[in-house]
Design an enzyme around this catalytic site. Structure first.
Site, PDB file in Angstrom:
ATOM      1  N   GLY A   1      -5.514   1.812  -2.908  1.00 30.26           N
ATOM      2  CA  GLY A   1      -6.003   0.899  -3.969  1.00 30.26           C
ATOM      3  C   GLY A   1      -5.352   1.083  -5.187  1.00 30.26           C
TER       4      GLY A   1
ATOM      5  N   LYS B   1       8.234  -4.247  -1.628  1.00 34.21           N
ATOM      6  CA  LYS B   1       9.010  -3.067  -1.304  1.00 34.21           C
ATOM      7  C   LYS B   1       9.787  -3.398   0.206  1.00 34.21           C
ATOM      8  CE  LYS B   1       6.780   0.577   0.498  1.00 34.21           C
ATOM      9  NZ  LYS B   1       5.831   1.730   0.282  1.00 34.21           N
TER      10      LYS B   1
HETATM   11  C1  LIG Z   1       2.416   2.872   0.747  1.00 34.27           C
HETATM   12  S1  LIG Z   1       0.736   2.280   1.249  1.00 34.27           S
HETATM   13  C2  LIG Z   1       0.186   1.265   0.003  1.00 34.27           C
HETATM   14  C3  LIG Z   1      -0.098   1.889  -1.186  1.00 34.27           C
HETATM   15  C4  LIG Z   1      -0.754   1.022  -2.417  1.00 34.27           C
HETATM   16  N1  LIG Z   1       0.406   0.402  -2.772  1.00 34.27           N
HETATM   17  C5  LIG Z   1      -1.313   2.034  -3.276  1.00 34.27           C
HETATM   18  O1  LIG Z   1      -1.048   1.973  -4.528  1.00 34.27           O
HETATM   19  O2  LIG Z   1      -2.478   2.474  -3.024  1.00 34.27           O
HETATM   20  C6  LIG Z   1       1.143   0.892   2.390  1.00 34.27           C
HETATM   21  C7  LIG Z   1       0.058   0.034   3.299  1.00 34.27           C
HETATM   22  O3  LIG Z   1       0.682  -1.018   3.893  1.00 34.27           O
HETATM   23  C8  LIG Z   1      -0.315  -1.338   4.886  1.00 34.27           C
HETATM   24  N2  LIG Z   1       0.240  -1.984   5.773  1.00 34.27           N
HETATM   25  C9  LIG Z   1       1.167  -2.006   6.675  1.00 34.27           C
HETATM   26  N3  LIG Z   1       1.506  -3.192   7.380  1.00 34.27           N
HETATM   27  C10 LIG Z   1       0.531  -3.949   7.094  1.00 34.27           C
HETATM   28  C11 LIG Z   1       0.101  -5.315   7.624  1.00 34.27           C
HETATM   29  N4  LIG Z   1       0.795  -5.899   8.602  1.00 34.27           N
HETATM   30  N5  LIG Z   1      -0.908  -6.003   6.967  1.00 34.27           N
HETATM   31  C12 LIG Z   1      -1.616  -5.327   6.045  1.00 34.27           C
HETATM   32  N6  LIG Z   1      -1.455  -3.954   5.400  1.00 34.27           N
HETATM   33  C13 LIG Z   1      -0.218  -3.430   6.133  1.00 34.27           C
HETATM   34  C14 LIG Z   1      -0.888  -0.026   5.422  1.00 34.27           C
HETATM   35  O4  LIG Z   1      -1.846   0.056   6.099  1.00 34.27           O
HETATM   36  C15 LIG Z   1      -0.844   0.721   4.249  1.00 34.27           C
HETATM   37  O5  LIG Z   1      -1.940   1.128   3.731  1.00 34.27           O
END
Ligand SMILES: C[S@@+](CC[C@H](N)C(=O)[O-])C[C@H]1O[C@@H](n2cnc3c(N)ncnc32)[C@H](O)[C@@H]1O
Length: 208
Positions: free
Chosen positions: A60, A161
């Protein structure tokens, strides 16, 4: 190196990471917050009263910032496979962004109106095979691009990203065919050793 030693090294690096310490001191949910702050400071793409969709939102960090920037009259729709601790005023959809049902839920949460910005920090679960992980990241970003074409306002922005490698150049070309302005940004908080960069795209081209 076995899995246990690898995760021990990762943990040591993590607790000594200056951005992790700074995030804890600032009360941010993640070190990723600094990447979005740098992008926002450079381009000021998220504004008061806007509607923003944050993909891959857990835990989050980006959502709490973006909600602050759109203000009380703006709307923040966040989506992740994982649950997040609730954030005041944020509409959270738990689901796989690549599924049509989840995309439908996002659109419905915005009354099927256009979004001002789509921000995506999604990263696929790593399988330990770099080339496969990187290709899966490209696949996710292609879906974000497709979703943006259909759901972003003409003057909207997309921050996403992506991991550099096979398919990256073609992906950038596709973004440039879709948006008038596309910048490749490597924020300071993004580790040098990581192939991750962010595409910052603005203003959809008109389809003739
Ligand atoms: C690096 S983290 C994001 C961190 C976030 N931007 C923050 O500031 O807290 C990447 C996230 O992408 C999510 N994710 C990966 N593939 C996904 C998908 N197909 N649909 C939704 N979320 C996805 C993962 O569950 C993970 O929580």
């Amino acid at each position: 190196m076995n899995k246990k030693s690898k995760s021990k090294i990762w943990f040591q690096k993590h607790i000594n990471d200056p951005f992790v310490k700074e995030a804890q001191q600032a009360g941010y949910r993640s070190r990723a917050s600094f990447k979005l702050i740098e992008i926002q400071n450079s381009y000021k793409l998220i504004k008061q009263r806007q509607t923003v969709c944050d993909l891959g939102a857990a835990p989050g960090g980006w959502s709490e910032l973006a909600k602050k920037w759109v203000g009380p009259k703006g709307k923040l729709i966040a989506c992740d496979l994982l649950e997040i601790n609730p954030l005041d005023g944020v509409i959270f959809i738990q689901g796989d962004f690549t599924s049509p049902e989840t995309q439908q839920q996002i659109c419905e949460a915005n009354d099927n109106q256009k979004l001002n910005a789509i921000i995506s920090d999604m990263a696929p679960d790593t399988m330990g095979h770099q080339a496969t992980d990187q290709l899966r990241s490209i696949g996710l970003v292609e879906q974000v691009l497709h979703f943006s074409k259909n759901n972003l306002a003409e003057d909207g922005a997309c921050i996403v990203k992506v991991f550099q490698g096979v398919g990256f150049d073609q992906l950038v070309k596709d973004f440039r065919l879709t948006f008038k302005k596309v910048i490749i940004k490597k924020p300071k908080a993004s580790k040098d050793a990581s192939k991750e960069v962010y595409l910052v795209a603005q203003n959809l081209k008109k389809i003739i």
